[in-house]
Design an enzyme around this catalytic site. Structure first.
Site, PDB file in Angstrom:
ATOM      1  N   HIS A   1      95.633  -0.444  47.136  1.00 63.14           N
ATOM      2  CA  HIS A   1      94.735   0.910  46.514  1.00 63.14           C
ATOM      3  C   HIS A   1      93.424   1.012  47.069  1.00 63.14           C
ATOM      4  O   HIS A   1      92.767   0.066  47.053  1.00 63.14           O
ATOM      5  CB  HIS A   1      95.139   1.073  45.171  1.00 63.14           C
ATOM      6  CG  HIS A   1      94.133  -0.037  44.437  1.00 63.14           C
ATOM      7  ND1 HIS A   1      92.834  -0.095  44.163  1.00 63.14           N
ATOM      8  CD2 HIS A   1      94.505  -1.147  43.916  1.00 63.14           C
ATOM      9  CE1 HIS A   1      92.299  -0.921  43.460  1.00 63.14           C
ATOM     10  NE2 HIS A   1      93.306  -1.620  43.367  1.00 63.14           N
ATOM     11  N   ASN A   2      93.180   2.007  47.547  1.00 63.70           N
ATOM     12  CA  ASN A   2      91.525   2.460  48.025  1.00 63.70           C
ATOM     13  C   ASN A   2      90.912   1.686  49.251  1.00 63.70           C
ATOM     14  O   ASN A   2      89.846   1.501  49.180  1.00 63.70           O
ATOM     15  CB  ASN A   2      90.799   2.379  46.769  1.00 63.70           C
ATOM     16  CG  ASN A   2      91.146   3.610  45.681  1.00 63.70           C
ATOM     17  OD1 ASN A   2      91.612   3.036  44.842  1.00 63.70           O
ATOM     18  ND2 ASN A   2      90.840   4.533  46.106  1.00 63.70           N
TER      19      ASN A   2
END
Length: 351
Positions: free
Chosen positions: A242-243
């Site tokens: 994620h991210n």
């Protein structure tokens, strides 16, 4: 489809050496060449095969000089490898141009916007308020969630899964089994020893000219976006958490795993089975060797190896020492024996 040597040379701006009328209808490795096929020679290690290959045409660099006669027709070009890639690209375009229209059965929500000259294979499902750009080809059993945007001239091979709100730019290729937008690995530990799932409400953005390998997973942002920037190429079996933010024209080889919120710069090269901890910053033009474990941020233009990853010069010194350990052990044992013998001789002389 058959192509004459002169036509191929014209397309590649090359020079024919031999029979310009010879025709080919396929490609083959130079060491496994067959009549009616085209091969290429770019690596000098394979030069010996050109003198006995059965391939009808061989692409070679303009600088290549024969040491003896060959049976094949040669086409001399500036870069044989790139020329061969151009021919394969032309072949794939011709092959894929036959796929058009929407097969049955499919499930396409009425609010979805489908561009012109699109191919959608059977058993594909496309959710609400999604968009598919013109010229894109979606193979059977693809899933596109709600509010998904797929750009123009993309290829999504069979079995690709794209979660809600994902954005895919123009000219992207997603191979079978790749998953775009799956949940990030976010869990909050509780007092009783259990874990509470943290909702993942972000998305994934693939910019233009990105290629994602088979069975690669790119997680959505916890909030905000996981971004794969334009021109990046990601191999099979890669995990992007994620991210993360992957820079332009960066290439990542298979079985690499990247923890959350790591930022990777432009033009980086990751070999296979690289592991990266979370919240790192990897600079531009960084190269990371196979099976390296990266636990610290890396500055621009660095080349690192090993686990934990260190500068490649230091890593090579370490490898050299490790390789010599058996010899050093034998020398140490012999040295101990020699010292013991000297002690015994000294003791004997003092009596």
């Amino acid at each position: 489809m058959e192509f004459k040597a002169t036509d191929i040379a014209s397309f590649l701006n090359g020079e024919v050496v031999g029979d310009g009328n010879v025709k080919v209808s396929g490609v083959s490795k130079i060491e496994e060449g067959q009549p009616g096929t085209l091969s290429f020679l770019a690596n000098p290690k394979y030069e010996n095969y050109i003198y006995n290959t059965s391939s009808s045409i061989v692409l070679v660099n303009r600088t290549f000089k024969l040491k003896s006669e060959v049976q094949a027709t040669l086409i001399k070009v500036d870069d044989a490898y790139q020329a061969f890639a151009s021919l394969l690209d032309l072949y794939m375009q011709a092959k894929e141009s036959t796929r058009q229209g929407i097969e049955s059965p499919v499930s396409i929500h009425e609010t979805t916007n489908i561009g012109t000259d699109v191919y959608i294979g059977a058993f594909t499902s496309i959710g609400r308020n999604s968009k598919v750009g013109k010229g894109t080809k979606i193979f059977p059993q693809v899933f596109l969630g709600n509010n998904v945007s797929v750009g123009e001239n993309c290829i999504l091979y069979a079995g690709v899964k794209v979660y809600d709100d994902s954005v895919i730019g123009n000219n992207c290729i997603l191979h079978s089994g790749s998953v775009i937008g799956s949940d990030g690995f976010g869990f909050a530990p509780q007092e009783d020893g259990t874990y509470k799932k943290i909702p993942q409400i972000g998305n994934v953005i693939l910019e233009e000219n990105v290629e994602i390998g088979a069975n690669t997973a790119i997680d959505c942002g916890t909030f905000g976006s996981t971004i794969i920037r334009k021109g990046a190429k990601i191999d099979n079996l890669v995990q992007i958490a994620h991210n993360c933010d992957i820079g332009e024209n960066t290439v990542i080889a298979g079985q690499t795993g990247m923890a959350g919120t790591t930022k990777v710069g432009k033009n980086c090269k990751f070999a296979g089975q690289v592991g990266l901890a979370g919240h790192l910053t990897i600079g531009n033009n960084v190269q990371i060797g196979a099976q390296s474990g990266v636990s610290k941020s890396i500055k621009d233009n660095e080349i690192v190896l090993s686990s934990p990853a260190v500068n490649y010069r230091e890593a090579i010194k370490t490898y050299t020492i490790i390789r010599n350990l058996p010899k050093l052990r034998e020398e140490l044992i012999q040295l101990q024996k020699d010292v013991e013998s000297l002690k015994q001789a000294k003791n004997a002389g003092s009596k």
